[in-house]
Write a protein that holds these residues in place. Sequence first.
Motif, mmCIF file in Angstrom:
data_model
loop_
_atom_site.group_PDB
_atom_site.id
_atom_site.type_symbol
_atom_site.label_atom_id
_atom_site.label_comp_id
_atom_site.label_asym_id
_atom_site.label_seq_id
_atom_site.Cartn_x
_atom_site.Cartn_y
_atom_site.Cartn_z
ATOM 1 N N VAL A 115 0.837 -1.188 0.000
ATOM 2 C CA VAL A 115 0.000 0.000 0.000
ATOM 3 C C VAL A 115 0.874 1.242 0.000
ATOM 4 C CG1 VAL A 115 -1.719 1.326 1.256
ATOM 5 C CG2 VAL A 115 -1.879 -1.165 1.174
ATOM 6 N N GLN A 116 0.563 2.146 -0.895
ATOM 7 C CA GLN A 116 1.276 3.407 -0.985
ATOM 8 C C GLN A 116 0.293 4.563 -1.055
ATOM 9 O OE1 GLN A 116 4.090 2.376 -4.382
ATOM 10 N NE2 GLN A 116 5.465 3.476 -2.992
ATOM 11 N N LEU A 117 0.636 5.644 -0.377
ATOM 12 C CA LEU A 117 -0.131 6.871 -0.436
ATOM 13 C C LEU A 117 0.777 7.955 -0.993
ATOM 14 C CD1 LEU A 117 -1.683 5.133 1.729
ATOM 15 C CD2 LEU A 117 -2.283 7.302 2.817
ATOM 16 N N VAL A 173 -4.302 6.466 -3.171
ATOM 17 C CA VAL A 173 -3.904 5.200 -2.585
ATOM 18 C C VAL A 173 -3.744 4.173 -3.684
ATOM 19 C CG1 VAL A 173 -4.525 3.353 -0.991
ATOM 20 C CG2 VAL A 173 -5.139 5.720 -0.458
ATOM 21 N N TYR A 186 -4.038 -1.438 -3.035
ATOM 22 C CA TYR A 186 -5.107 -1.924 -2.177
ATOM 23 C C TYR A 186 -6.397 -1.952 -2.976
ATOM 24 C CZ TYR A 186 -7.406 -2.794 2.314
ATOM 25 O OH TYR A 186 -8.078 -3.366 3.366
ATOM 26 N N ALA A 209 -2.873 10.090 5.498
ATOM 27 C CA ALA A 209 -2.812 8.849 6.254
ATOM 28 C C ALA A 209 -4.084 8.047 6.048
ATOM 29 C CB ALA A 209 -2.612 9.141 7.744
ATOM 30 N N GLY A 221 -6.098 4.062 7.220
ATOM 31 C CA GLY A 221 -6.086 2.872 8.040
ATOM 32 C C GLY A 221 -7.481 2.466 8.449
ATOM 33 N N TYR A 257 -3.901 4.807 11.968
ATOM 34 C CA TYR A 257 -3.383 5.154 10.651
ATOM 35 C C TYR A 257 -2.094 4.392 10.386
ATOM 36 C CZ TYR A 257 -6.966 8.706 10.632
ATOM 37 O OH TYR A 257 -8.176 9.355 10.656
ATOM 38 N N LYS A 258 -2.230 3.283 9.722
ATOM 39 C CA LYS A 258 -1.106 2.407 9.439
ATOM 40 C C LYS A 258 -0.294 2.867 8.237
ATOM 41 C CE LYS A 258 -0.058 -2.460 8.507
ATOM 42 N NZ LYS A 258 -0.640 -3.819 8.362
ATOM 43 N N TYR A 259 -0.951 3.491 7.289
ATOM 44 C CA TYR A 259 -0.303 3.871 6.041
ATOM 45 C C TYR A 259 -0.171 5.380 5.943
ATOM 46 C CZ TYR A 259 -1.867 -0.871 5.155
ATOM 47 O OH TYR A 259 -2.108 -2.227 5.261
ATOM 48 N N TRP A 260 1.012 5.810 5.509
ATOM 49 C CA TRP A 260 1.310 7.237 5.429
ATOM 50 C C TRP A 260 1.986 7.575 4.118
ATOM 51 C CZ3 TRP A 260 0.330 10.793 9.431
ATOM 52 C CH2 TRP A 260 -0.164 10.223 10.612
#
Length: 122
Positions: A2-4, A24, A27, A97, A99, A109-112
Motif C-alpha cells: 500500500v502506498q499513499l 492510494v 489496495y 494517512a 487505516g 493510521y497504518k499507512y502514510w
Amino acid sequence: QVQLVESGGGSVQAGGSLRLSCAVSGYSYAMACMAWFRQTPGKEREAVAGHCSGGGSPYYAESVKGRFTFSQGGAGLAAYLQMNNLKPEDTAMYYCAAGGLNSDYIPEYKYWGQGTRVTVSS
C-alpha cells in the motif's frame, strides 16, 4: 504494497488557496479512515481533517474550520483537502494517512504518504 502519494503543495501568499490530493495504490478495498496531518519543526504533529466510514461529517481541527474542506473520491481510495484563506501558521508538511478503526473505534493510521510541503507567506 500500500502506498499513499500526496500532491498539490506549494508556496502561496496569505489568503491564497491550495488543493491537496492523496491517491492510494496497492489496495483493492476502501480504507475505513483517511485523514490529513501536518507537521512543523518544533511542533507536535496535528490532525487537520479526516473521516472514517460510518461516521458523520469529516473532522476538522478548530484552527482550520471554515477554511479547509475534506473530501474523498476514488471509491474511498483518494482524499482531498481544499485549503482556502491560508494563513502563515498553516505552513507545514502535510501528510495523508489511511487505516482502520481499533476495537474502541479510534482510527489507527497504518499507512502514510511521503508528505507535501505547504508554505504560506505574509
